[in-house]
Scaffold this motif. Structure first.
Motif, PDB file in Angstrom:
ATOM      1  N   ASN A 151      13.469 -11.067  17.809  1.00 28.10           N
ATOM      2  CA  ASN A 151      12.906 -12.247  17.149  1.00 28.10           C
ATOM      3  C   ASN A 151      11.381 -12.225  17.189  1.00 28.10           C
ATOM      4  O   ASN A 151      10.732 -13.246  17.429  1.00 28.10           O
ATOM      5  N   ILE A 152      10.815 -11.057  16.954  1.00 29.58           N
ATOM      6  CA  ILE A 152       9.359 -10.870  16.931  1.00 29.58           C
ATOM      7  C   ILE A 152       8.920 -10.735  15.476  1.00 29.58           C
ATOM      8  O   ILE A 152       9.522 -10.005  14.696  1.00 29.58           O
ATOM      9  N   SER A 153       7.840 -11.427  15.106  1.00 27.57           N
ATOM     10  CA  SER A 153       7.423 -11.462  13.702  1.00 27.57           C
ATOM     11  C   SER A 153       6.559 -10.267  13.289  1.00 27.57           C
ATOM     12  O   SER A 153       6.292 -10.084  12.098  1.00 27.57           O
ATOM     13  N   THR A 154       6.113  -9.458  14.241  1.00 32.56           N
ATOM     14  CA  THR A 154       5.348  -8.258  13.901  1.00 32.56           C
ATOM     15  C   THR A 154       6.176  -7.370  12.969  1.00 32.56           C
ATOM     16  O   THR A 154       7.383  -7.222  13.149  1.00 32.56           O
ATOM     17  N   LYS A 155       5.512  -6.774  11.982  1.00 30.40           N
ATOM     18  CA  LYS A 155       6.213  -5.937  11.008  1.00 30.40           C
ATOM     19  C   LYS A 155       5.848  -4.464  11.190  1.00 30.40           C
ATOM     20  O   LYS A 155       4.705  -4.131  11.480  1.00 30.40           O
ATOM     21  N   SER A 156       6.833  -3.603  10.999  1.00 32.49           N
ATOM     22  CA  SER A 156       6.627  -2.154  11.053  1.00 32.49           C
ATOM     23  C   SER A 156       6.979  -1.571   9.691  1.00 32.49           C
ATOM     24  O   SER A 156       8.055  -1.842   9.154  1.00 32.49           O
ATOM     25  N   ILE A 157       6.072  -0.780   9.156  1.00 37.28           N
ATOM     26  CA  ILE A 157       6.240  -0.212   7.816  1.00 37.28           C
ATOM     27  C   ILE A 157       5.872   1.261   7.843  1.00 37.28           C
ATOM     28  O   ILE A 157       4.931   1.663   8.528  1.00 37.28           O
ATOM     29  N   ALA A 158       6.595   2.086   7.105  1.00 40.85           N
ATOM     30  CA  ALA A 158       6.240   3.493   6.939  1.00 40.85           C
ATOM     31  C   ALA A 158       5.602   3.682   5.567  1.00 40.85           C
ATOM     32  O   ALA A 158       5.851   2.909   4.637  1.00 40.85           O
ATOM     33  N   SER A 159       4.776   4.705   5.433  1.00 41.70           N
ATOM     34  CA  SER A 159       4.181   5.013   4.139  1.00 41.70           C
ATOM     35  C   SER A 159       3.938   6.511   4.048  1.00 41.70           C
ATOM     36  O   SER A 159       3.954   7.203   5.060  1.00 41.70           O
ATOM     37  N   HIS A 160       3.722   6.991   2.845  1.00 41.14           N
ATOM     38  CA  HIS A 160       3.266   8.371   2.690  1.00 41.14           C
ATOM     39  C   HIS A 160       2.263   8.422   1.545  1.00 41.14           C
ATOM     40  O   HIS A 160       2.370   7.648   0.581  1.00 41.14           O
ATOM     41  N   PRO A 161       1.266   9.299   1.624  1.00 41.20           N
ATOM     42  CA  PRO A 161       0.173   9.306   0.656  1.00 41.20           C
ATOM     43  C   PRO A 161       0.393  10.183  -0.563  1.00 41.20           C
ATOM     44  O   PRO A 161      -0.527  10.343  -1.373  1.00 41.20           O
ATOM     45  N   GLY A 162       1.570  10.780  -0.683  1.00 45.40           N
ATOM     46  CA  GLY A 162       1.760  11.754  -1.743  1.00 45.40           C
ATOM     47  C   GLY A 162       1.044  13.041  -1.379  1.00 45.40           C
ATOM     48  O   GLY A 162       0.958  13.417  -0.206  1.00 45.40           O
ATOM     49  N   ILE A 163       0.517  13.735  -2.356  1.00 44.94           N
ATOM     50  CA  ILE A 163      -0.285  14.932  -2.111  1.00 44.94           C
ATOM     51  C   ILE A 163      -1.732  14.560  -2.379  1.00 44.94           C
ATOM     52  O   ILE A 163      -2.118  14.315  -3.524  1.00 44.94           O
ATOM     53  N   SER A 164      -2.510  14.477  -1.318  1.00 42.25           N
ATOM     54  CA  SER A 164      -3.878  13.995  -1.431  1.00 42.25           C
ATOM     55  C   SER A 164      -4.878  15.084  -1.108  1.00 42.25           C
ATOM     56  O   SER A 164      -4.600  15.992  -0.311  1.00 42.25           O
ATOM     57  N   LEU A 205      -0.411  -6.750  22.669  1.00 43.64           N
ATOM     58  CA  LEU A 205      -1.422  -7.358  21.795  1.00 43.64           C
ATOM     59  C   LEU A 205      -0.863  -7.597  20.397  1.00 43.64           C
ATOM     60  O   LEU A 205      -1.130  -8.632  19.776  1.00 43.64           O
ATOM     61  N   LEU A 206      -0.103  -6.631  19.895  1.00 43.81           N
ATOM     62  CA  LEU A 206       0.499  -6.788  18.571  1.00 43.81           C
ATOM     63  C   LEU A 206       1.441  -7.983  18.533  1.00 43.81           C
ATOM     64  O   LEU A 206       1.418  -8.782  17.591  1.00 43.81           O
ATOM     65  N   ILE A 207       2.255  -8.122  19.563  1.00 39.26           N
ATOM     66  CA  ILE A 207       3.251  -9.192  19.582  1.00 39.26           C
ATOM     67  C   ILE A 207       2.594 -10.566  19.629  1.00 39.26           C
ATOM     68  O   ILE A 207       3.057 -11.518  18.983  1.00 39.26           O
ATOM     69  N   LYS A 208       1.503 -10.683  20.363  1.00 39.84           N
ATOM     70  CA  LYS A 208       0.873 -12.005  20.498  1.00 39.84           C
ATOM     71  C   LYS A 208      -0.079 -12.337  19.347  1.00 39.84           C
ATOM     72  O   LYS A 208      -0.558 -13.464  19.260  1.00 39.84           O
ATOM     73  N   THR A 209      -0.341 -11.377  18.461  1.00 41.78           N
ATOM     74  CA  THR A 209      -1.208 -11.620  17.309  1.00 41.78           C
ATOM     75  C   THR A 209      -0.368 -12.030  16.103  1.00 41.78           C
ATOM     76  O   THR A 209       0.509 -11.271  15.670  1.00 41.78           O
ATOM     77  N   PRO A 210      -0.596 -13.206  15.546  1.00 41.75           N
ATOM     78  CA  PRO A 210       0.222 -13.672  14.409  1.00 41.75           C
ATOM     79  C   PRO A 210       0.157 -12.708  13.225  1.00 41.75           C
ATOM     80  O   PRO A 210      -0.903 -12.177  12.886  1.00 41.75           O
ATOM     81  N   ASN A 211       1.320 -12.488  12.597  1.00 40.11           N
ATOM     82  CA  ASN A 211       1.424 -11.682  11.367  1.00 40.11           C
ATOM     83  C   ASN A 211       0.878 -10.268  11.520  1.00 40.11           C
ATOM     84  O   ASN A 211       0.321  -9.692  10.571  1.00 40.11           O
ATOM     85  N   SER A 212       1.043  -9.669  12.692  1.00 46.46           N
ATOM     86  CA  SER A 212       0.542  -8.315  12.924  1.00 46.46           C
ATOM     87  C   SER A 212       1.459  -7.274  12.288  1.00 46.46           C
ATOM     88  O   SER A 212       2.620  -7.549  11.974  1.00 46.46           O
ATOM     89  N   ARG A 213       0.907  -6.068  12.108  1.00 47.11           N
ATOM     90  CA  ARG A 213       1.665  -4.985  11.476  1.00 47.11           C
ATOM     91  C   ARG A 213       1.360  -3.641  12.142  1.00 47.11           C
ATOM     92  O   ARG A 213       0.266  -3.428  12.662  1.00 47.11           O
ATOM     93  N   VAL A 214       2.349  -2.746  12.072  1.00 47.17           N
ATOM     94  CA  VAL A 214       2.183  -1.345  12.477  1.00 47.17           C
ATOM     95  C   VAL A 214       2.548  -0.490  11.270  1.00 47.17           C
ATOM     96  O   VAL A 214       3.640  -0.634  10.714  1.00 47.17           O
ATOM     97  N   VAL A 215       1.637   0.375  10.849  1.00 54.35           N
ATOM     98  CA  VAL A 215       1.893   1.267   9.725  1.00 54.35           C
ATOM     99  C   VAL A 215       1.928   2.700  10.238  1.00 54.35           C
ATOM    100  O   VAL A 215       0.977   3.171  10.876  1.00 54.35           O
ATOM    101  N   SER A 216       3.025   3.399   9.982  1.00 54.53           N
ATOM    102  CA  SER A 216       3.181   4.796  10.395  1.00 54.53           C
ATOM    103  C   SER A 216       3.199   5.678   9.157  1.00 54.53           C
ATOM    104  O   SER A 216       3.922   5.398   8.205  1.00 54.53           O
ATOM    105  N   VAL A 217       2.404   6.744   9.189  1.00 49.81           N
ATOM    106  CA  VAL A 217       2.249   7.593   8.012  1.00 49.81           C
ATOM    107  C   VAL A 217       3.184   8.796   8.066  1.00 49.81           C
ATOM    108  O   VAL A 217       3.148   9.580   9.020  1.00 49.81           O
TER     109      VAL A 217
END
Length: 308
Positions: A198-211, A137-149
């Motif tokens: 050659n897949i346009s889906t983007k994968s990004i990592a993030s962290h919230p600091g100390i919340s 589903l992610l691959i077939k959805t234009p400009n999709s993203r995966v965010v891992s915390v």
């Protein structure tokens, strides 16, 4: 990156379907609220369905037009993950953003239903399986993203990904750090594989600091909870601000894929979302590739990359 970025900088998200795991409280709730305010169709993937429905009631009290749905997902159980994906695909035909946010910080040794150490199983392996099962589903959805915390603690964690079952003699904090480092390695490796295919889906990592969330208090003794709460008031930030790196990674048009987004303040505990270089320093192609192969074997989920 513009100075002073907040959720008000998020553009209109009408038509975008977004899954947020661990969505009924803390960072997950604040993330869902911000996305609902921008007209996204938000799926709250939660272990306790009643708490998910309560969270939706809170969101709709603030955003009456919110388009939110709660779906049961127990990352402690691979069978539950497969059932969630089955139910999701029966309802939705696209997935614009997957936010792998849910996490636990255990105070004692526990195992998931599939026999993994609970923090590794829930924080990392569960999300690895979920992403793989939703990949089509992610691959077939234009400009999709995966965010891992990820987490600040992962910055000082050695990549020793070989014993995911754990033992009672191992300190829980060690496994928490490994689980979050694994999430970050996964995000980087996933982006590499997207580009390779050659897949346009983007994968990004993030962290919230100390919340200021319930994560730190879960399973702690009463005194430890009080001390932690006082400490967070001095060095941490509100859950709403802690969600900003996640929201920035999920929505900002400047994102290229492969970034690691976190607070820009001293020590990374709080501040405005910015791109961090430390994941590039922590990342090892050999380690990430071996972790990927092990994860596919342990979860039984094989990633199938197909270019658009």
């Amino acid at each position: 990156m513009s100075k002073g970025w907040t959720k008000n900088d998020i553009g209109d998200l009408t038509g975008k379907v977004i899954i947020v795991t661990g969505a009924n409280s803390g960072l997950g709730y604040e993330t869902c609220l911000a996305l609902a305010e921008k007209n996204a169709s938000v799926v709250l993937a939660v272990r306790n369905l009643n708490k998910g429905l309560e969270a939706i009631d809170k969101i709709k009290a603030i955003v009456p037009h919110a388009n939110c749905h709660a779906m049961q997902l127990d990352l402690n159980d691979l069978a539950s993950i497969r059932e969630f994906v089955h139910q999701f695909k029966a309802r939705y035909t696209s997935l614009s953003i997957l936010i792998n946010n849910a996490g636990i910080m255990a105070s004692s040794y526990q195992q998931t239903k599939d026999g993994f150490e609970s923090q590794v199983g829930i924080n990392y392996l569960g999300h690895f399986a979920l992403t793989g099962l939703l990949l089509d589903l992610l691959i077939k959805t234009p400009n999709s993203r995966v965010v891992s915390v990820g987490s600040l603690i992962a910055h000082k964690t050695k990549p020793q990904f070989h014993n995911f079952k754990g033992s009672k003699s191992t300190k829980p904090l060690k496994y928490y750090g490994e689980s979050k480092l694994a999430c970050m390695m996964f995000a980087k490796e996933l982006q590499y594989r997207f580009r390779l295919s050659n897949i346009s889906t983007k994968s990004i990592a993030s962290h919230p600091g100390i919340s200021q969330t319930k994560l730190f208090a879960r399973g702690s003794r009463k005194l430890s909870k009080k001390l932690m709460r006082v400490s967070l008031n001095f060095v941490g930030q509100r859950a709403e601000s802690g969600a900003y790196p996640i929201l920035y990674a999920a929505t900002d048009p400047s994102i290229r894929g492969g970034e690691y987004i976190g607070p820009d303040g001293r020590g990374g505990s709080k501040g405005e979302p910015t791109e961090l270089e430390i994941l590039d320093e922590l990342y090892s192609e050999h380690v990430a590739s071996n972790l990927w192969k092990l994860s596919e074997t342990l979860t039984g989920v094989k990633y199938k990359f197909k270019s658009k």
